[in-house]
Design a protein around this motif. Structure first.
Motif, mmCIF file in Angstrom:
data_model
loop_
_atom_site.group_PDB
_atom_site.id
_atom_site.type_symbol
_atom_site.label_atom_id
_atom_site.label_comp_id
_atom_site.label_asym_id
_atom_site.label_seq_id
_atom_site.Cartn_x
_atom_site.Cartn_y
_atom_site.Cartn_z
ATOM 1 N N LEU A 108 47.290 -10.344 37.620
ATOM 2 C CA LEU A 108 47.394 -11.718 37.113
ATOM 3 C C LEU A 108 46.643 -11.885 35.796
ATOM 4 C CD1 LEU A 108 47.030 -14.087 40.198
ATOM 5 C CD2 LEU A 108 48.991 -13.788 38.721
ATOM 6 N N ILE A 109 45.429 -11.324 35.736
ATOM 7 C CA ILE A 109 44.636 -11.440 34.505
ATOM 8 C C ILE A 109 45.332 -10.731 33.350
ATOM 9 C CG2 ILE A 109 42.464 -10.729 33.434
ATOM 10 C CD1 ILE A 109 41.149 -11.238 36.179
ATOM 11 N N LYS A 110 45.879 -9.541 33.615
ATOM 12 C CA LYS A 110 46.586 -8.815 32.554
ATOM 13 C C LYS A 110 47.797 -9.593 32.066
ATOM 14 C CE LYS A 110 45.257 -4.085 33.629
ATOM 15 N NZ LYS A 110 45.701 -2.771 34.121
ATOM 16 N N LYS A 111 48.525 -10.182 33.003
ATOM 17 C CA LYS A 111 49.705 -10.962 32.623
ATOM 18 C C LYS A 111 49.291 -12.161 31.772
ATOM 19 C CE LYS A 111 53.582 -13.480 34.632
ATOM 20 N NZ LYS A 111 54.173 -13.985 35.870
ATOM 21 N N TRP A 157 46.608 -12.421 29.971
ATOM 22 C CA TRP A 157 46.085 -11.942 28.685
ATOM 23 C C TRP A 157 47.228 -11.599 27.737
ATOM 24 C CZ3 TRP A 157 42.220 -12.188 25.608
ATOM 25 C CH2 TRP A 157 42.086 -11.287 24.565
ATOM 26 N N ARG A 158 48.298 -10.973 28.260
ATOM 27 C CA ARG A 158 49.431 -10.626 27.394
ATOM 28 C C ARG A 158 50.049 -11.882 26.788
ATOM 29 N NH1 ARG A 158 50.492 -6.582 31.312
ATOM 30 N NH2 ARG A 158 51.858 -7.982 32.454
ATOM 31 N N VAL A 159 50.095 -12.953 27.543
ATOM 32 C CA VAL A 159 50.684 -14.193 27.042
ATOM 33 C C VAL A 159 49.781 -14.847 26.002
ATOM 34 C CG1 VAL A 159 51.367 -16.532 27.722
ATOM 35 C CG2 VAL A 159 52.007 -14.589 29.145
ATOM 36 N N HIS A 160 48.464 -14.841 26.218
ATOM 37 C CA HIS A 160 47.548 -15.609 25.376
ATOM 38 C C HIS A 160 46.799 -14.775 24.339
ATOM 39 C CE1 HIS A 160 48.146 -18.172 28.915
ATOM 40 N NE2 HIS A 160 47.997 -19.165 28.071
ATOM 41 N N GLU A 161 47.031 -13.473 24.292
ATOM 42 C CA GLU A 161 46.236 -12.612 23.419
ATOM 43 C C GLU A 161 46.386 -12.993 21.941
ATOM 44 O OE1 GLU A 161 45.625 -7.864 22.477
ATOM 45 O OE2 GLU A 161 47.334 -8.524 23.659
ATOM 46 N N ASP A 162 47.615 -13.196 21.500
ATOM 47 C CA ASP A 162 47.839 -13.500 20.086
ATOM 48 C C ASP A 162 47.165 -14.810 19.684
ATOM 49 O OD1 ASP A 162 49.327 -11.205 19.828
ATOM 50 O OD2 ASP A 162 51.242 -12.214 20.239
#
Length: 132
Positions: A54-57, A59-64
């Protein structure tokens, strides 16, 4: 003596089924505890893996977005620093000259104090020689 052996053997035969029953009960309890502990460990691992996923998912959405905001904050700090120092730049040579003068004066004072202490030690040793 043989009577005591017979009595002990008879008691042993009476106690043996009880001992066997308690032993099997302990074995069964140990197996149950091991099975439940194994299930708990597997569930905990699955929960942890699910949480990490869940955290990785997220992070992928909000990283940029996070990185852009971080870079913007850093750029704003540099921009404000440059704007603040723009008015100070003509004064900087005078500030550096003042700093160099202060450091030179500190060195002169330290050397003078050292010279005075050395001459005082010499005078004291001469005074001690004269007094003797």
């Amino acid at each position: 003596r043989w009577l005591a052996a017979i009595i002990i053997a008879r008691l042993n035969l009476n106690i043996r089924p009880i001992l066997i029953a308690s032993h099997t009960l302990r074995e069964h309890s140990a197996r149950v505890i091991q099975r439940v502990w194994k299930q708990f460990r597997e569930q905990a691992y699955a929960r942890r893996a699910f949480g990490i996923a869940l955290i990785k998912k997220w992070w992928r959405v909000h990283e940029d977005i996070i990185r852009i905001n971080m870079y913007n904050r850093a750029a704003n700090k540099i921009k404000t620093f440059i704007l603040d120092t723009k008015d100070v730049i003509p004064v900087m040579p005078a500030i550096y000259k003042y700093k160099r003068c202060v450091v030179a004066l500190q060195r002169q004072i330290r050397s003078a104090i050292e010279r005075n202490s050395v001459t005082r030690k010499k005078l004291l040793t001469q005074y001690d020689k004269v007094e003797k």
